[in-house]
Design an enzyme around this catalytic site. Structure first.
Site: not given
Length: 730
Positions: A76-77
């Site tokens: 996600e990051d």
């Protein structure tokens, strides 16, 4: 920040066979992937996945789950992909991390839709592997512990989401300690004044009680030892949010609470639980209505314990929970206390899949049938997050339902087909309304009839997501079936007028030209007025050219008339002939989306015409209705219809009368007597003053046909008190 070797040691303490190399590689990979990223607190971002992993070590989860926790934000990051995780750590861990990854780039219409879609993805991943849920809850718990670093507006939104979804979900799978901590943090954020007030009142009660908890612990332990029962006593105070919620739910004051102080009595065997209960009840009087046996009847999240409330020392009411060590582990850690989160997975302790996980997975799979994200979110809240009642089938099968559930919910919980075919019920052997609220211990027998369609109104009566979704699906399917039937009749007549033979095979071959996927899609579009029947003929026979009058606008709707033209229809007398080109009407049946004109309706014997309203179906008007003038400029909406009343299945039809009567006592009774004597039925009645001497009645009645209606009007006109009778034609 926790060091690499410290994390490995924590896992190895409870799981000596853990894959140390896997944990080390996950640690190093995540630290490099997050690099110099910072959290809102200013701490290195990598500290967050480490804290999540630390929370999970307290739950004694396996090494793959710990590795997934360390890696859970990498996709996600950071620039990491699922393929990177799968290549380095295997498909199992990649699935876990992917299940936790939020959907960031979906074109969603609202934040609520985004939240719902993220929850749908999470829960579907949970249905495949419950370890996803454990990591997600640990992730949310650490984020809530550091929520004070987040801006206030975002803080409130996160707390509300946690209180509505994640805290109840933790409780539903048996992780009560985690649920209570999440709720307390949310309570402090969302209602700081109430949280402060409850904290102060709890502190004042603690000071007044003095050493009461220690006193009760000593007394309990001594009484158990005197009866040769070895047990552990854990005293506790109820959490502030639990106190607040109970006060709100039961509308009681703080002083009326009976379970602010609670004790867990942990013994060796289930038999010892019941022996301890007897000893405690002999020593202190128990409070009636405050006894629950979840050992003989466990909750669906596997929770087992005996609950009782007694009046203890200093006349203080205290709640006792009596359980074994194994039951206490399940009560504290929920599904994390069970080894097998995934069938065939490598687990530290072995064992089978828990009832809580089986139930959770089955429920999620049912909820996944929702048609849109918001509906999924609504059903999830309804299905997962309410207090329960436990009812039984006549064969003794236990069915758990949310509090406030009805027999309709019960029927759908047994099987969707049973719910759809429900016509009645018996509760504890007695015929009861389907809207009855079920109570703990009720035995429910569902009465069914094959071919039933659940009324759309049931949706407002049920409380379970499964029942609500099934009713919506059944209603949509019934409406679609009606429009398919109407569309088929319109299309068949269009082919007949064109001198062509209707063929499903040819129509299926023409689907690409109609931009529809299935035959039913085409028929539904025609029945709903979204596609013109002439276009269907042209799609099958491209060389066909229809002749249409200038009044018609065939490209704008689903016209019935084709080459006949609008003028010919408007002067035709449909209804009396047995026309093969007319749509047969039997009334408010299930096979066509039919309704009758407001303020008057139509009855068999009337010459009738149908008006097609796109998306709604056919409205039937008498041919002399003044309302038809409004459709003069829309001839494509006119349909040729005829009565087709079944002599073996007679039914009544609605009509409206206006009756002018002399204003004297008994006039209403005289009118009602005529209606009854002529075998009609009054559906509705309204009265208004016409003059001082006369009153006007507006009567909605149900009759068999036009001959019956005419006879009623004649009987009414013959009465001396009746000045005038007219039929209303809307």
């Amino acid at each position: 920040m926790m060091r690499q070797f410290e994390l490995v040691e924590r896992v190895k303490r409870y799981y000596p066979e853990a894959n140390e190399d896997l944990l080390n590689r996950a640690y190093v990979y995540a630290m490099r992937a997050h690099g110099s990223q910072k959290r809102a607190s200013g701490d290195p971002y990598f500290s967050h996945p480490l804290e999540v992993a630390a929370i999970l070590t307290d739950l004694h989860v396996d090494d793959q789950t710990i590795a997934a926790a360390i890696l859970h934000d990498t996709i996600e990051d950071t620039g990491t992909t699922r393929e990177d995780i799968a290549n380095r750590f295997g498909e199992n861990i990649a699935d876990l991390v992917d299940g936790l990854t939020k959907i960031k780039k979906l074109d969603l219409v609202s934040k609520k839709a985004a939240q719902a879609e993220n929850l749908r993805k999470l829960l579907l991943a949970v249905a495949a592997d419950a370890r996803v849920l454990l990591v997600k809850l640990a992730d949310r718990l650490h984020n809530m512990r550091t929520l004070h670093f987040v801006p206030p507006d975002k803080r409130a939104r996160i707390a509300e989401e946690t209180l509505e979804i994640y805290a109840p979900l933790a409780g539903r799978i048996g992780m009560q300690d985690m649920r209570e901590e999440l709720e307390d943090i949310c309570f402090r954020v969302l209602m700081p004044d109430a949280h402060l007030m409850m904290t102060r009142r709890l502190q004042a009660l603690r000071e007044r009680a003095g050493g009461l908890i220690e006193l009760i612990e000593r007394d309990l332990k001594a009484k158990l030892l005197a009866n040769s029962i070895l047990g552990e006593i854990k005293g506790r105070e109820k959490r502030v949010y639990s106190i607040w919620r109970k006060m709100e739910r039961k509308s009681i004051s703080f002083e009326q609470l009976s379970d602010v102080f609670g004790f867990r009595v942990i013994v060796g065997t289930a038999e010892d639980c019941y022996r301890a209960l007897g000893i405690i009840h002999q020593a202190w009087p128990f409070v009636p209505g405050r006894f629950k046996d979840y050992i003989s009847t466990p909750k669906q999240n596997d929770y087992r314990s005996i609950h009782t409330t007694v009046v203890g020392p200093k006349h203080q009411r205290v709640e006792l929970q009596i359980r074994t060590r194994e039951m206490d582990a399940v009560a504290e850690f929920g599904i994390a206390a069970h080894a097998a989160y995934k069938e065939g997975g490598s687990q530290p302790n072995g064992g089978g899949e828990s009832n809580a996980y089986r139930w959770l997975r089955r429920t999620i799979e049912l909820l996944a049938e929702g048609d849109n994200p918001e509906e999924f979110l609504e059903h999830t809240k309804l299905e997962l997050f309410q207090d329960q009642v436990f009812c039984f089938t006549p064969k003794g099968l236990l069915i758990a339902l949310p509090r406030g559930a009805t027999p309709i919910d019960f029927a759908y919980a047994v099987h969707t087909d049973i719910g759809n075919n429900t016509v009645g019920c018996r509760i504890n052997g007695r015929n009861s309304p389907l809207i009855s609220e079920l109570q703990n211990g009720d035995e429910v027998e569902i009465l069914t009839t094959v071919g039933q369609v659940p009324p759309a109104a049931w949706e407002s009566l049920v409380v379970t997501g499964k029942a609500r979704a099934a009713i919506r699906r059944a209603t949509r399917e019934a409406v679609r079936k009606q429009f398919v039937g109407l569309g088929r009749r319109i299309v068949e007549r269009a082919f007949s007028r064109a001198g062509k033979t209707f063929s499903e095979e040819k129509l299926v071959a023409a689907l690409p030209r109609l931009a529809r996927a299935t035959l039913d899609d085409v028929l539904t579009a025609v029945g709903r007025g979204e596609m013109y029947s002439g276009d269907v003929v042209k799609a099958v026979f491209p060389d066909f050219r229809e002749e249409v009058s200038k009044a018609a606008a065939p490209g704008t709707g689903a016209g019935w008339f084709g080459v006949q033209g609008a003028e010919k229809l408007k002067f035709k007398v449909p209804g009396q002939e047995s026309s093969t080109g007319s749509i047969p009407i039997r009334g408010l049946s299930d096979d066509l989306p039919v309704r009758f004109a407001p303020n008057g309706g139509a009855v068999p014997g009337d010459r009738i015409v149908g008006i097609l309203t796109p998306g709604e179906g056919i409205t039937i008007y008498p041919i002399q209705s003044p309302a038809l003038v409004a459709y003069d400029e829309e001839p494509w909406r006119w349909l040729d219809v005829r009565w087709d009343v079944d002599e073996h299945d007679p039914r009544r039809f609605g009509a409206q009368l206006t009756i002018s009567v002399i204003n004297e006592p008994g006039s209403l009774a005289e009118i009602a007597r005529v209606i009854a004597d002529t075998d009609a039925n009054i559906d509705n009645i309204a009265m208004r003053a016409k003059t001082a001497d006369f009153r006007e009645m507006i009567l909605d009645i149900e009759v068999w046909d036009l001959k019956h209606l005419t006879a009623i009007i004649s009987e009414l006109r013959a009465k001396p008190l009746v000045a005038n009778v007219e039929r209303v034609i809307g």
